[in-house]
Every structure is written in C-alpha cells, then in structure tokens.
Design a protein around this motif. Structure first.
Motif, mmCIF file in Angstrom:
data_model
loop_
_atom_site.group_PDB
_atom_site.id
_atom_site.type_symbol
_atom_site.label_atom_id
_atom_site.label_comp_id
_atom_site.label_asym_id
_atom_site.label_seq_id
_atom_site.Cartn_x
_atom_site.Cartn_y
_atom_site.Cartn_z
ATOM 1 N N SER A 32 -6.685 10.374 -5.937
ATOM 2 C CA SER A 32 -6.564 9.026 -6.483
ATOM 3 C C SER A 32 -5.201 8.460 -6.102
ATOM 4 C CB SER A 32 -6.731 9.036 -8.014
ATOM 5 O OG SER A 32 -5.617 9.676 -8.629
ATOM 6 N N ASN A 33 -4.983 7.214 -6.486
ATOM 7 C CA ASN A 33 -3.695 6.578 -6.203
ATOM 8 C C ASN A 33 -2.544 7.209 -6.980
ATOM 9 O OD1 ASN A 33 -4.290 4.563 -4.244
ATOM 10 N ND2 ASN A 33 -5.259 3.301 -5.823
ATOM 11 N N TRP A 34 -2.858 7.912 -8.067
ATOM 12 C CA TRP A 34 -1.815 8.617 -8.810
ATOM 13 C C TRP A 34 -1.109 9.626 -7.903
ATOM 14 C CZ3 TRP A 34 0.096 6.834 -13.044
ATOM 15 C CH2 TRP A 34 -0.700 6.181 -14.004
ATOM 16 N N GLU A 35 -1.901 10.485 -7.270
ATOM 17 C CA GLU A 35 -1.309 11.521 -6.417
ATOM 18 C C GLU A 35 -0.551 10.908 -5.237
ATOM 19 O OE1 GLU A 35 -4.417 13.361 -8.825
ATOM 20 O OE2 GLU A 35 -4.384 11.576 -7.552
ATOM 21 N N LEU A 36 -1.116 9.858 -4.655
ATOM 22 C CA LEU A 36 -0.459 9.219 -3.515
ATOM 23 C C LEU A 36 0.905 8.660 -3.909
ATOM 24 C CD1 LEU A 36 -0.517 8.237 -0.597
ATOM 25 C CD2 LEU A 36 -1.762 6.199 -1.384
ATOM 26 N N GLN A 84 22.473 7.392 -12.199
ATOM 27 C CA GLN A 84 21.186 8.038 -12.002
ATOM 28 C C GLN A 84 20.307 7.165 -11.105
ATOM 29 O OE1 GLN A 84 19.978 11.050 -13.401
ATOM 30 N NE2 GLN A 84 22.074 11.416 -14.060
ATOM 31 N N ILE A 85 19.497 7.821 -10.261
ATOM 32 C CA ILE A 85 18.610 7.113 -9.339
ATOM 33 C C ILE A 85 17.178 7.577 -9.596
ATOM 34 C CG2 ILE A 85 18.033 6.668 -6.928
ATOM 35 C CD1 ILE A 85 20.954 7.326 -6.237
ATOM 36 N N ARG A 86 16.310 6.646 -9.931
ATOM 37 C CA ARG A 86 14.904 6.962 -10.148
ATOM 38 C C ARG A 86 14.086 6.387 -9.003
ATOM 39 N NH1 ARG A 86 13.077 4.810 -15.512
ATOM 40 N NH2 ARG A 86 14.252 6.615 -16.255
ATOM 41 N N VAL A 87 13.285 7.231 -8.370
ATOM 42 C CA VAL A 87 12.426 6.805 -7.264
ATOM 43 C C VAL A 87 11.018 6.642 -7.813
ATOM 44 C CG1 VAL A 87 11.586 7.348 -4.959
ATOM 45 C CG2 VAL A 87 13.890 8.060 -5.634
ATOM 46 N N GLU A 88 10.488 5.423 -7.706
ATOM 47 C CA GLU A 88 9.171 5.110 -8.256
ATOM 48 C C GLU A 88 8.198 4.772 -7.134
ATOM 49 O OE1 GLU A 88 10.799 3.139 -12.459
ATOM 50 O OE2 GLU A 88 9.845 1.891 -10.914
ATOM 51 N N GLY A 89 7.048 5.431 -7.136
ATOM 52 C CA GLY A 89 6.003 5.152 -6.163
ATOM 53 C C GLY A 89 4.939 4.245 -6.748
ATOM 54 N N HIS A 90 4.505 3.244 -5.958
ATOM 55 C CA HIS A 90 3.491 2.282 -6.399
ATOM 56 C C HIS A 90 2.468 2.087 -5.285
ATOM 57 C CE1 HIS A 90 5.973 0.944 -9.870
ATOM 58 N NE2 HIS A 90 6.980 1.184 -9.045
ATOM 59 N N THR A 91 1.231 1.803 -5.660
ATOM 60 C CA THR A 91 0.165 1.512 -4.698
ATOM 61 C C THR A 91 -0.538 0.217 -5.111
ATOM 62 O OG1 THR A 91 -1.583 2.691 -5.893
ATOM 63 C CG2 THR A 91 -0.196 4.004 -4.428
ATOM 64 N N LYS A 109 2.760 -6.281 -1.144
ATOM 65 C CA LYS A 109 3.891 -6.248 -2.080
ATOM 66 C C LYS A 109 3.769 -5.119 -3.093
ATOM 67 C CE LYS A 109 5.022 -11.185 -1.831
ATOM 68 N NZ LYS A 109 5.111 -12.463 -2.587
ATOM 69 N N ASN A 110 2.547 -4.806 -3.482
ATOM 70 C CA ASN A 110 2.353 -3.769 -4.503
ATOM 71 C C ASN A 110 2.488 -2.363 -3.930
ATOM 72 O OD1 ASN A 110 1.909 -5.629 -6.568
ATOM 73 N ND2 ASN A 110 -0.270 -5.796 -6.102
ATOM 74 N N ARG A 111 2.213 -2.187 -2.630
ATOM 75 C CA ARG A 111 2.403 -0.871 -2.012
ATOM 76 C C ARG A 111 3.877 -0.735 -1.659
ATOM 77 N NH1 ARG A 111 -2.253 -2.561 1.005
ATOM 78 N NH2 ARG A 111 -0.901 -2.907 2.815
ATOM 79 N N ARG A 112 4.618 -0.026 -2.506
ATOM 80 C CA ARG A 112 6.075 -0.020 -2.349
ATOM 81 C C ARG A 112 6.679 1.236 -2.964
ATOM 82 N NH1 ARG A 112 4.664 -2.452 -7.029
ATOM 83 N NH2 ARG A 112 6.116 -2.315 -8.793
ATOM 84 N N ILE A 113 7.937 1.468 -2.594
ATOM 85 C CA ILE A 113 8.800 2.463 -3.236
ATOM 86 C C ILE A 113 9.976 1.720 -3.846
ATOM 87 C CG2 ILE A 113 10.427 4.356 -2.842
ATOM 88 C CD1 ILE A 113 7.656 5.367 -2.825
ATOM 89 N N ASP A 114 10.207 1.927 -5.130
ATOM 90 C CA ASP A 114 11.338 1.300 -5.812
ATOM 91 C C ASP A 114 12.412 2.347 -6.086
ATOM 92 O OD1 ASP A 114 10.165 -1.164 -5.813
ATOM 93 O OD2 ASP A 114 9.476 -1.090 -7.898
ATOM 94 N N LEU A 115 13.628 2.040 -5.649
ATOM 95 C CA LEU A 115 14.784 2.865 -5.999
ATOM 96 C C LEU A 115 15.524 2.154 -7.128
ATOM 97 C CD1 LEU A 115 16.152 3.708 -2.419
ATOM 98 C CD2 LEU A 115 14.418 4.915 -3.744
ATOM 99 N N TYR A 160 3.414 5.586 -10.377
ATOM 100 C CA TYR A 160 2.715 4.677 -11.279
ATOM 101 C C TYR A 160 1.351 4.242 -10.739
ATOM 102 C CZ TYR A 160 7.146 4.300 -13.753
ATOM 103 O OH TYR A 160 8.282 4.578 -14.469
ATOM 104 N N GLY A 161 0.966 4.778 -9.569
ATOM 105 C CA GLY A 161 -0.326 4.407 -9.026
ATOM 106 C C GLY A 161 -0.416 2.904 -8.814
ATOM 107 N N GLU A 162 -1.535 2.340 -9.224
ATOM 108 C CA GLU A 162 -1.794 0.902 -9.047
ATOM 109 C C GLU A 162 -1.486 0.085 -10.302
ATOM 110 O OE1 GLU A 162 -6.486 0.664 -9.773
ATOM 111 O OE2 GLU A 162 -5.807 2.420 -8.641
#
Length: 285
Positions: free
Chosen positions: A211-215, A192-199, A259-265, A242-244
């Motif tokens: 807000s950063n949630w939607e982004l 399984q692959i989970r794509v996580e968005g962070h700001t 570093k915090n503005r990222r996409i984690d696979l 996950y927003g900020e």
C-alpha cells in the motif's frame, strides 16, 4: 343615641418566640462553620493529595508544597522554597524588599534570555531557508524544492520526481547530489530533523509495497540514510510515513498528484524537543 364601640383587645401572638429561636440557630450554624474552616488541616494528607493532582494535571515533577504555620493569610499553603516564598519564623524580614527585587530581576533576565534564544534560532532557520532557496534557484528546481516557515519550524518540500521514479523508493544519482548539498546546509544547525514521506491517492499493490503506507515510509527512511551518510548525526533524524492521508493539494488532477507525492524535511524548532523521545541508558542485565 349612638353607642361607642369598645376597642377589641389585641390578640396575643404566641409564635413570636420562633423568630428569636430561628435567628439563634442560624447564628450558631454560622459560628460552627467558621470554627470548622479554621480547624487544623491534616498536612500529610493534603501534601499527598497536592502531589497526586500535580502529577496528574502537570505531568512533571511535583513542586514541593508546604503547609503554612498559621491559617492567617491569603493561602493555606505555599509552593517552592520557604526561604523565597514565605517568612521563616524567628528571622527578620527584609525592610527594603531586596529579595523580591532580586527575584524580579532574575525572572526578567530569564525572560530576556529566552526571547534572545528564540530570535537567534529563528534567524538561524531563516538563514538555512535562504541558502536552500538560493540552491534551488541556481539549479532551476525552485518549483520542485520549496521551503516554507511554519509554527513547528522550516518545511523543505521535495517533489517525488526529484528523488524517485514512479512507484519506486530507490534514490537516483541526481537525487543523491541534491540531498548531499541539502545535508551540508542542515549540518550547521543542531535542530531535530524529521523526514516525512507522502504519496498521492493512486493505490499501489506490489510485493514490495502492499500500500501507499509502505511506499511513503521506505522513501522517508532511504532519505534518512542519505542524510546520515552525509554527516548529520543519527540522533537528530527521524522518519515518518503518512501515505496519501496528508495531501497539500487536491488529488483530482495530475498537478495535484505531483504536489502530494513528496518528501518533507522538517527542521523542528527547539521548543519541540520535549516531544521527542529522550536517549536513556540501556538497562543493566
């Protein structure tokens, strides 16, 4: 002349019978307690209680619990099949204890198989990591595409500048090429692959991103769309934002923000498949 004193008569203890009486009462109480403990247990009620507790505490399918034929022995109930865990009346016991030996061998084989699967999966994930690290080094982006092994699996962290413009969720052409190469490597594993968005913690308030949630969420779903279009099964993919609120660095300087503005696979280990929703058939109208 000195007179000899006559010895005083010993006083009669009229309450001695109480000692015998109290001992008798104590023995009777112990006797009735033993009789009560050896009395027949309501098997149906005990079975219902055992299944309810098993469901509440274990959360799975309750194991079959059967009352023993006799209260004599280490336990008043057995679990599992009576043919494997208890002696059936009227049948000869196995003098060589071959049944237990076979059971031990089977358990040993299962444990060995499980360890082998874990080792094979770890090697597979480490192989994916090696390929992604080589890809990053060959393209000079090893500081912006970083992979690391964690308990949950392989984490491939891609900094925002590789994928998006500031404050945008649109994936540029160069980022599509990067994700296409990553998809080629990830397609070889069934995980399984989970794509996580962070700001970072810089607030945003636009018509598209209140807000950063939607982004963070929309960025993650846009990456999922690319991975799906490049051949990865949709059933393997999921997106989260996950927003900020899940930073990996301090948000007090530009380097920390980057570093915090990222996409984690996240390439999840197979043991976490049980935490993922299972596919069910659509209800019949």
């Amino acid at each position: 002349m000195r007179r000899n004193r006559e010895p005083e008569a010993e006083k009669e203890n009229s309450e001695r019978w109480l000692l015998t009486y109290s001992d008798l009462i104590t023995l009777l109480m112990i006797f009735f307690v033993v009789l009560y403990s050896m009395s027949k247990v309501d098997a149906d009620r005990f079975q219902a209680i055992a299944e309810s507790l098993n469901k509440a505490l274990g959360g799975g399918i309750p194991a079959k619990m059967e009352m023993a034929d006799s209260p004599v022995g280490p336990s008043i109930f057995t679990t599992g099949s009576p043919s494997s865990n208890s002696t059936v009346p009227g049948k000869d016991t196995d003098p060589d204890n071959t049944t237990n030996a076979d059971s031990d061998n089977t358990n040993g084989e299962n444990i060995s198989t499980g360890q082998g699967n874990n080792e094979a999966e770890t090697m597979s994930i480490e192989g994916i990591k090696a390929k992604l690290d080589k890809f990053a080094a060959d393209n000079g982006i090893q500081t912006k595409l970083v992979s690391s092994m964690e308990e949950r699996g392989l984490v491939v962290s891609i900094q925002e500048t590789l994928l998006f413009e500031s404050g945008s969720a649109d994936i540029n052409a160069k980022a599509r090429d990067i994700l296409r190469n990553i998809s080629t490597v990830l397609a070889s594993a069934p995980n399984q692959i989970r794509v996580e968005g962070h700001t970072d913690n810089v607030p945003i308030h636009t018509a598209q991103f209140p807000s950063n949630w939607e982004l963070s969420v929309i960025r993650a779903t846009n990456v999922v769309q690319i991975l799906q279009n490049e051949g990865i099964r949709p059933s393997r993919l999921s997106a989260a934002g996950y927003g900020e609120y899940r930073p990996i660095a301090l948000n007090d300087n530009a380097e920390g923000h980057g570093k915090n503005r990222r996409i984690d696979l996240i390439i999840l280990r197979s043991k976490y498949d049980i935490t993922e929703p299972t596919k069910t058939a659509a209800p019949t109208p």
